[in-house]
Design an enzyme around this catalytic site. Structure first.
Site, PDB file in Angstrom:
ATOM      1  N   ARG A  79       0.844  -1.208   0.000  1.00 54.56           N
ATOM      2  CA  ARG A  79       0.000   0.000   0.000  1.00 54.56           C
ATOM      3  C   ARG A  79       0.874   1.251   0.000  1.00 54.56           C
ATOM      4  NH1 ARG A  79      -2.511  -1.588   4.719  1.00 54.56           N
ATOM      5  NH2 ARG A  79      -3.681  -3.462   4.325  1.00 54.56           N
ATOM      6  N   HIS A 427     -17.442  48.100  -4.605  1.00 55.03           N
ATOM      7  CA  HIS A 427     -18.594  48.382  -3.754  1.00 55.03           C
ATOM      8  C   HIS A 427     -19.406  47.122  -3.481  1.00 55.03           C
ATOM      9  CE1 HIS A 427     -22.803  49.683  -3.089  1.00 55.03           C
ATOM     10  NE2 HIS A 427     -22.221  50.558  -2.290  1.00 55.03           N
ATOM     11  N   ARG A 534     -18.560  52.837   8.443  1.00 54.01           N
ATOM     12  CA  ARG A 534     -18.558  53.746   7.279  1.00 54.01           C
ATOM     13  C   ARG A 534     -19.891  54.492   7.297  1.00 54.01           C
ATOM     14  NH1 ARG A 534     -16.105  48.718   4.894  1.00 54.01           N
ATOM     15  NH2 ARG A 534     -14.271  49.295   3.693  1.00 54.01           N
ATOM     16  N   ARG A 590     -16.088  56.401  11.303  1.00 57.10           N
ATOM     17  CA  ARG A 590     -15.331  57.152  10.298  1.00 57.10           C
ATOM     18  C   ARG A 590     -16.212  58.250   9.737  1.00 57.10           C
ATOM     19  NH1 ARG A 590     -13.579  54.444   4.768  1.00 57.10           N
ATOM     20  NH2 ARG A 590     -15.768  54.783   4.283  1.00 57.10           N
ATOM     21  N   GLU A 717      -4.433  55.803   4.723  1.00 56.54           N
ATOM     22  CA  GLU A 717      -4.754  55.080   3.492  1.00 56.54           C
ATOM     23  C   GLU A 717      -4.179  55.755   2.257  1.00 56.54           C
ATOM     24  OE1 GLU A 717      -9.024  54.806   3.061  1.00 56.54           O
ATOM     25  OE2 GLU A 717      -9.343  56.763   3.955  1.00 56.54           O
ATOM     26  N   GLY A 738      -6.003  51.806   6.243  1.00 54.21           N
ATOM     27  CA  GLY A 738      -7.055  51.441   5.283  1.00 54.21           C
ATOM     28  C   GLY A 738      -6.381  50.864   4.053  1.00 54.21           C
ATOM     29  N   THR A 739      -6.196  49.567   4.073  1.00 51.78           N
ATOM     30  CA  THR A 739      -5.360  48.951   3.032  1.00 51.78           C
ATOM     31  C   THR A 739      -6.069  48.840   1.681  1.00 51.78           C
ATOM     32  OG1 THR A 739      -5.937  46.865   4.073  1.00 51.78           O
ATOM     33  CG2 THR A 739      -3.724  47.709   4.474  1.00 51.78           C
ATOM     34  N   ASN A 740      -7.369  49.141   1.632  1.00 50.02           N
ATOM     35  CA  ASN A 740      -8.025  49.131   0.314  1.00 50.02           C
ATOM     36  C   ASN A 740      -7.512  50.317  -0.503  1.00 50.02           C
ATOM     37  OD1 ASN A 740      -9.544  47.069   1.382  1.00 50.02           O
ATOM     38  ND2 ASN A 740     -11.291  48.372   1.844  1.00 50.02           N
ATOM     39  N   CYS A 803      -7.894  48.170   8.920  1.00 50.59           N
ATOM     40  CA  CYS A 803      -9.341  48.026   8.749  1.00 50.59           C
ATOM     41  C   CYS A 803      -9.729  47.835   7.283  1.00 50.59           C
ATOM     42  CB  CYS A 803     -10.083  49.212   9.343  1.00 50.59           C
ATOM     43  SG  CYS A 803      -9.691  50.762   8.530  1.00 50.59           S
TER      44      CYS A 803
HETATM   45  C1  PEP Z   1      -9.837  51.351   3.010  1.00 47.98           C
HETATM   46  O1  PEP Z   1      -9.630  52.190   2.140  1.00 47.98           O
HETATM   47  O2  PEP Z   1      -9.032  50.447   3.291  1.00 47.98           O
HETATM   48  C2  PEP Z   1     -11.084  51.369   3.789  1.00 47.98           C
HETATM   49  C3  PEP Z   1     -11.269  50.515   4.777  1.00 47.98           C
HETATM   50  O3  PEP Z   1     -12.036  52.275   3.464  1.00 47.98           O
HETATM   51  P1  PEP Z   1     -13.020  52.169   2.199  1.00 47.98           P
HETATM   52  O4  PEP Z   1     -13.002  50.742   1.752  1.00 47.98           O
HETATM   53  O5  PEP Z   1     -14.341  52.606   2.709  1.00 47.98           O
HETATM   54  O6  PEP Z   1     -12.432  53.126   1.234  1.00 47.98           O
HETATM   55 MG    MG Z   2     -10.685  54.019   2.089  1.00 50.10          MG
END
Ligand code: PEP
Ligand code: MG
Length: 851
Positions: A79, A427, A534, A590, A717, A738-740, A803
């Site tokens: 096996r 979004h 938000r 925020r 950010e 705000g890493t986005n 965040c």
């Molecule tokens: C971001 O920019 O990381 C954030 C958390 O804010 P938003 O997504 O609302 O721009």
């Molecule tokens: Mg942002």
């Protein structure tokens, strides 16, 4: 990879033999554990990964030496034993050693049919799997008699151009060689790599003396386990089949026996009560000593019980949690081990409905998996239709090119959302995750045929409005029709596991929550507060959008203030409800962030409605809407730039926060609100806004006669905010990354458009992964690191957090934990997985330091 000098290529498995899963594979190690428990395991020899690699390259080990462990004229099985049993391997081959002489010897002992049956089966598997002959002439006959055997041996000779090998050594060498080569084959390699195996994963093999399972008295084989695999509840399951070998009992259907006494038919418990009791005793021992729920393969040879093998019970994610918790509750493993055994992603899956993994999937289109879970419903193309559908009690799926803040009510009403554009931080994705609504974005191969009110799939199939489709947001797929689903499961074992996780975790986990509903979800998942509220989403509700538009069209500050005064009580109520739900936990609000243009209608009907509402000519309204449009709205008049240039909005929000604070503090413990300023790029912005907010606080204190404190912080950010974090920190009690937006601005990559080429970029290795999905610890991470260091230098006691949408991922949590951040904040539905991942990181770090 060369093995350690401590280990031999060929090892007789004894309680003390040097043996390791990394050298001999998981099965060999498991068999050694069974042998250490003094269980009746037939003699077994393990061949190491190195030995098998050698065989694949033509270096055969000393076969007579292997055979010497098994006494004269043995019957053997071979096996696979890969490092991780889930990586698979070639199928087992049984009855090696069967030949004319052995057949003649066995006939009087176990009977003609049984002896011939064994020989036939061995010739068949040798012919097909070792000699690689066409399977057609080697079908097993209905009657195992001398004539059938002669036909099978003849067929072998015809097909292979040689007689069937009679020497056990030759047979065994042939089996070992074929298995070693099968493991090296391309398809086997791709298959195991898909299961996570490294490219150079090794294969070990175990050679074991056969316990026969056929012959006189009660002989047979079976498989037993002590939990069922879907929910992980304790239950003896498996089958036993008289006169059988290997796993035949599982394939035998109605011919096989139940294990425990059963009204539906015969059982092993009735047939051989002593052996059954012994099996159950051994099962209990295996569970506690191997610290795992195992499926045990056993054989009865003339009423003597043998344990041949044990493998981890296959299990659903739900069962995995239940099993880990039960093992810890029974003291078989410590709680931290239970925490380590569950993948955070598996936990996320449990919180949502899923398409049943066994269901047939009729794929319409693939996109980006943006919000997990699955839902079915009728196709609708607009938010108004989604709301109408929901009010009729009909489940619907909202299909849009992309969503805008105006779609929030439609998204809430829909069971799932599909967009053609956008990436994981668009979004639709952000809102979908926040609402717990399954969502697929960037399904760019789908076409919306507006005229016919249909969607067109890449294969040309059309689905009209009202037709039912299913969105699988976990896999990023839209499916036709309504496949069966598995319901979500939280509570019980999941809660126990997360309770343990919290004991080990050393970084906080908050939730991004915009509405009371989000906040309640965050509480239910034991988030330690809200890390990002938000506020702009609150302005799309009910009549508020109308007031917002009036505010935007106001001629001057006084007019604007008058409209904002009407929004004030509504905002105050929003915040009061959040404070109430969060019951004293921190709430970070925020201030208004998006460009004002997002609140204005995009089509003529909307413009006309607005003109009527404002009693202005349509042309005038159209002109002013156009004047507010920007080429680059995400880099334009938004965030703190609005706060500086249209200060009345932030003033109203600050007043609403402070009045709600006073209200909430009357009934409970004092609330200390956190106020966060978005899109900061210069210290002076913070200074200006802080001055105004302090003034509002002083006014509210004077008016109410109540004292309160608040914490003002900055959302970091923009790249410049990272670089200037040192002086920004002078005015900020906390910095939240705000890493986005930071990813968007660091790469110069639009959050909303990158989906179009992201898959090409990832496929060609430009990016390791979509950086909006997986935190780029090198580039974006370096900026965060600089921001954190400079922020701390500016204010040593500053609170640091993240965040952006990355906040719930293991990589981001690890990054933040390593840098001593205070907490991460992520969408509410990701909170449980984040708590688990954070605990796993802390436990792993602790294990590493304690050696
Ligand atoms: C971001 O920019 O990381 C954030 C958390 O804010 P938003 O997504 O609302 O721009
Ligand atoms: Mg942002």
């Amino acid at each position: 990879m060369q093995q350690h000098a401590l280990f031999d290529d060929v090892t007789l498995i004894t309680p003390t033999a040097a043996m390791s899963p990394a050298v001999h594979g998981g099965r060999a190690k498991c068999l050694q554990r069974l042998i250490r428990l003094d269980l009746p395991v037939p003699t077994t020899v393990a061949l190491s990964f190195d030995a098998i690699r050698g065989i694949a390259r033509g270096r055969m080990p000393d076969v007579p030496a292997i055979l010497s462990h098994f006494g004269p004229a043995p019957l053997l099985s071979v096996r696979p034993s890969s490092q991780d049993p889930d990586w698979g391997g070639p199928g087992a081959i049984l009855n090696i050693g069967m030949n004319d002489e052995r057949h003649a010897l066995m006939r009087p002992r176990i009977g003609e049919a049984a002896a011939t049956g064994l020989y036939l089966r061995f010739i068949q598997s040798y012919a097909v799997h070792v000699a690689r002959l066409d399977p057609e002439p080697f079908h097993l006959p209905d009657v195992a008699d001398a004539a059938a055997l002669a036909r099978m041996l003849e067929a072998y000779e015809d097909e292979a151009d040689e007689t069937f090998p009679q020497a056990t050594g030759v047979q065994l060498a042939g089996v070992l060689r074929s298995m070693a080569r099968a493991w090296e084959g391309t398809s086997a390699r791709l298959l195991r790599q898909a299961k996570g195996a490294p490219a150079d994963a090794g294969l070990g093999l175990v050679v074991q003396a056969m316990a026969l399972g056929v012959g006189p008295d009660e002989s047979g084989s079976g498989v037993i386990q002590f939990v069922e695999p879907v929910a992980g509840e304790p239950q003896i399951t498996g089958r036993y089949l008289s006169q059988s070998q290997g796993r035949e009992a599982l394939a035998a259907g109605a011919r096989a026996m139940y294990l425990t006494r059963d009204d539906r038919g015969a059982s092993l418990q009735d047939l051989c009560p002593d052996a059954f009791a012994e099996l159950v005793r051994m099962g209990g021992l295996i569970r506690t000593r191997l610290r795992e729920e195992m499926q045990i393969e056993f054989t009865m040879e003339a009423e003597r019980l043998f344990i041949l093998d044990a493998v981890r019970v296959q299990r659903s994610n739900r069962a995995a949690v239940r099993i880990a918790v039960a093992l810890a509750e029974d003291g078989a493993i410590p709680p931290e081990e239970a925490v380590m055994r569950i993948a955070p992603s598996a936990l996320s899956e449990l919180l949502h409905r899923q398409v049943d993994p066994a269901a047939r999937r009729d794929l319409v289109v693939s996109g980006i998996a943006a919000s997990p879970g699955a839902a079915s419903g009728r196709i609708v193309f607009g938010s108004a239709e989604a709301q109408a559908s929901a009010s009729r009690g009909e489940d619907c799926i909202l299909v849009r090119r992309e969503t805008t803040p105006e779609d929030i009510r439609g998204m809430t009403a829909a069971k799932a959302v599909v967009t053609l554009r956008g990436g994981v931080t668009s979004h639709a994705a952000v809102i979908g995750r926040g609402l717990g609504v399954p969502c697929v974005v960037g399904a760019s191969d789908l076409v919306i045929d507006r005229k016919r009110r249909q969607i067109v799939a890449p294969d040309g199939r059309r689905f009209a409005e009202g037709e039912i489709v299913t969105v699988d947001g976990t896999r990023g797929e839209v499916l036709a029709g309504e496949p069966p689903m598995l319901e979500a499961a939280i509570g019980g074992a999941v809660e126990t596991l997360l309770g343990w996780a919290d004991r080990f975790r050393d970084i906080g986990v908050r939730a991004n929550a915009d509405t009371p509903r989000d906040a309640q979800t965050a509480r239910n998942f034991a988030a330690e507060g809200i890390g990002l509220c938000r506020t702009e989403h609150m302005f799309f509700d009910g009549d508020r959008i109308g007031l917002m538009r009036e505010m935007i069209f106001a001629e001057d500050g006084d007019d604007r203030r008058a409209v904002l005064d009407r929004l004030l009580p509504l905002q105050r109520d929003d915040f009061a409800r959040l404070f109430d739900i969060m019951a004293g936990q921190p709430v970070c609000i925020r201030l208004f962030d998006p460009p004002l243009h997002e609140f204005l209608p995009g089509d003529t009907a909307g413009l006309r409605e607005l003109a009527e509402g404002l009693a202005l000519p349509l042309a005038e309204v159209t002109r002013r809407v156009e004047a507010l449009a920007e080429y680059n709205p995400m880099l334009g008049m938004r965030g703190v730039r609005l706060g500086v240039t249209v200060p009345e909005i932030y003033e109203m929000q600050a007043r609403a926060i402070f009045e709600a604070t006073v209200e909430a503090s009357r009934s409970g413990a004092p609330v200390v609100p956190e106020i966060m300023i978005p899109l900061v790029s210069a210290m002076r912005e913070v200074e200006l806004v802080k001055g105004r907010i302090d003034a509002v606080a002083a006014a509210v204190k004077a008016e109410t006669g109540r004292d309160f404190t608040y914490r003002l912080g900055v959302m970091v950010e923009t790249p410049r905010a990272c670089l200037r974090a040192g002086d920004i920190a002078a005015h900020a009690a906390f910095l939240s990354f705000g890493t986005n937006d930071l990813t968007q601005m660091t790469y110069g990559l639009s959050r909303d458009d990158a989906g179009r080429f992201m898959s090409a970029y990832v496929a060609q290795g430009v990016y390791e992964e979509d950086p909006f999905h997986l935190l780029d610890t090198e580039g974006v991470g370096e900026l965060v690191q600089i921001g954190a260091e400079r922020g701390r230098r500016g204010r040593p006691d500053i609170t640091l957090s993240i965040c952006g949408e990355h906040g719930g991922s293991r990589r981001a949590i690890e990054f933040c934990r390593d840098r001593g951040f205070d907490y991460v904040s992520c969408s509410p539905f990701r909170v449980p997985a984040a708590r688990l991942a954070a605990a796993q990181l802390a436990i792993a770090a602790q294990r590493a330091t304690s050696g």
